[in-house]
Design a protein around this motif. Structure first.
Motif, PDB file in Angstrom:
ATOM      1  N   PHE A 176       0.831  -1.204   0.000  1.00  0.00           N
ATOM      2  CA  PHE A 176       0.000   0.000   0.000  1.00  0.00           C
ATOM      3  C   PHE A 176       0.866   1.254   0.000  1.00  0.00           C
ATOM      4  CE2 PHE A 176      -3.030  -3.130   1.346  1.00  0.00           C
ATOM      5  CZ  PHE A 176      -4.208  -2.713   0.739  1.00  0.00           C
ATOM      6  N   PHE A 177       2.077   1.132   0.534  1.00  0.00           N
ATOM      7  CA  PHE A 177       3.014   2.251   0.594  1.00  0.00           C
ATOM      8  C   PHE A 177       4.343   1.815  -0.020  1.00  0.00           C
ATOM      9  CE2 PHE A 177      -0.022   2.935   3.979  1.00  0.00           C
ATOM     10  CZ  PHE A 177      -0.396   4.244   3.765  1.00  0.00           C
TER      11      PHE A 177
ATOM     12  N   ALA B 270       5.580   6.696   0.141  1.00  0.00           N
ATOM     13  CA  ALA B 270       4.426   7.361  -0.492  1.00  0.00           C
ATOM     14  C   ALA B 270       3.346   6.317  -0.749  1.00  0.00           C
ATOM     15  CB  ALA B 270       4.850   8.013  -1.803  1.00  0.00           C
ATOM     16  N   GLU B 271       2.093   6.743  -0.734  1.00  0.00           N
ATOM     17  CA  GLU B 271       0.996   5.825  -0.993  1.00  0.00           C
ATOM     18  C   GLU B 271       1.010   5.393  -2.455  1.00  0.00           C
ATOM     19  OE1 GLU B 271      -3.852   5.512  -0.617  1.00  0.00           O
ATOM     20  OE2 GLU B 271      -2.827   7.304   0.096  1.00  0.00           O
TER      21      GLU B 271
ATOM     22  N   ARG C  64      -2.650   1.418  -9.666  1.00  0.00           N
ATOM     23  CA  ARG C  64      -1.326   0.793  -9.888  1.00  0.00           C
ATOM     24  C   ARG C  64      -1.266  -0.569  -9.208  1.00  0.00           C
ATOM     25  NH1 ARG C  64       3.803   1.423 -11.479  1.00  0.00           N
ATOM     26  NH2 ARG C  64       5.527   0.825 -10.123  1.00  0.00           N
ATOM     27  N   ARG C  65      -1.819  -0.672  -8.011  1.00  0.00           N
ATOM     28  CA  ARG C  65      -1.806  -1.954  -7.298  1.00  0.00           C
ATOM     29  C   ARG C  65      -2.605  -3.010  -8.048  1.00  0.00           C
ATOM     30  NH1 ARG C  65      -3.253   1.262  -2.743  1.00  0.00           N
ATOM     31  NH2 ARG C  65      -5.215   0.138  -2.712  1.00  0.00           N
TER      32      ARG C  65
ATOM     33  N   LEU D 196       6.913  -0.530  -5.353  1.00  0.00           N
ATOM     34  CA  LEU D 196       7.423   0.835  -5.426  1.00  0.00           C
ATOM     35  C   LEU D 196       6.425   1.743  -6.129  1.00  0.00           C
ATOM     36  CD1 LEU D 196      11.082   0.096  -6.560  1.00  0.00           C
ATOM     37  CD2 LEU D 196      10.288   0.529  -4.240  1.00  0.00           C
ATOM     38  N   CYS D 197       6.442   3.026  -5.771  1.00  0.00           N
ATOM     39  CA  CYS D 197       5.625   4.005  -6.467  1.00  0.00           C
ATOM     40  C   CYS D 197       6.235   4.257  -7.846  1.00  0.00           C
ATOM     41  CB  CYS D 197       5.542   5.307  -5.668  1.00  0.00           C
ATOM     42  SG  CYS D 197       7.100   6.191  -5.514  1.00  0.00           S
ATOM     43  N   VAL D 198       5.510   4.942  -8.698  1.00  0.00           N
ATOM     44  CA  VAL D 198       5.969   5.197 -10.060  1.00  0.00           C
ATOM     45  C   VAL D 198       7.292   5.956 -10.056  1.00  0.00           C
ATOM     46  CG1 VAL D 198       5.425   6.387 -12.220  1.00  0.00           C
ATOM     47  CG2 VAL D 198       3.646   5.135 -11.024  1.00  0.00           C
TER      48      VAL D 198
END
Length: 75
Positions: free
Chosen positions: A33-34, A40-41, A46-47, A55-57
């Protein structure tokens, strides 16, 4: 001696093998989730699109750029 169709078929088979190998490398399981890197959320879209995303973008893009840079690839 191989003709052009044989060479094309060989390229197609190599591409298929490469794509299959890349598909097998994706993590399977629950998405985070993070972001594991910056906390970062990670957006729900994306999930859902990438099962097992960690990882975030932004962090993923930075990691890919660093990887390309250090392996000598063009950016």
């Amino acid at each position: 001696m191989a003709d052009s169709m044989d060479l094309v078929q060989q390229r197609v088979e190599e591409e298929l093998a490469r794509n299959l190998a890349n598909a097998k490398q994706h993590p399977v399981g629950a998405s985070e989730f993070f972001c594991l890197s910056c906390d970062a959320e990670i957006p729900e879209a994306r999930r859902r699109a990438l099962p097992g995303v960690q990882l975030c973008v932004t962090c993923k893009s930075i990691g890919e750029l660093k990887s390309a840079h250090y392996s000598g690839g063009a950016v």
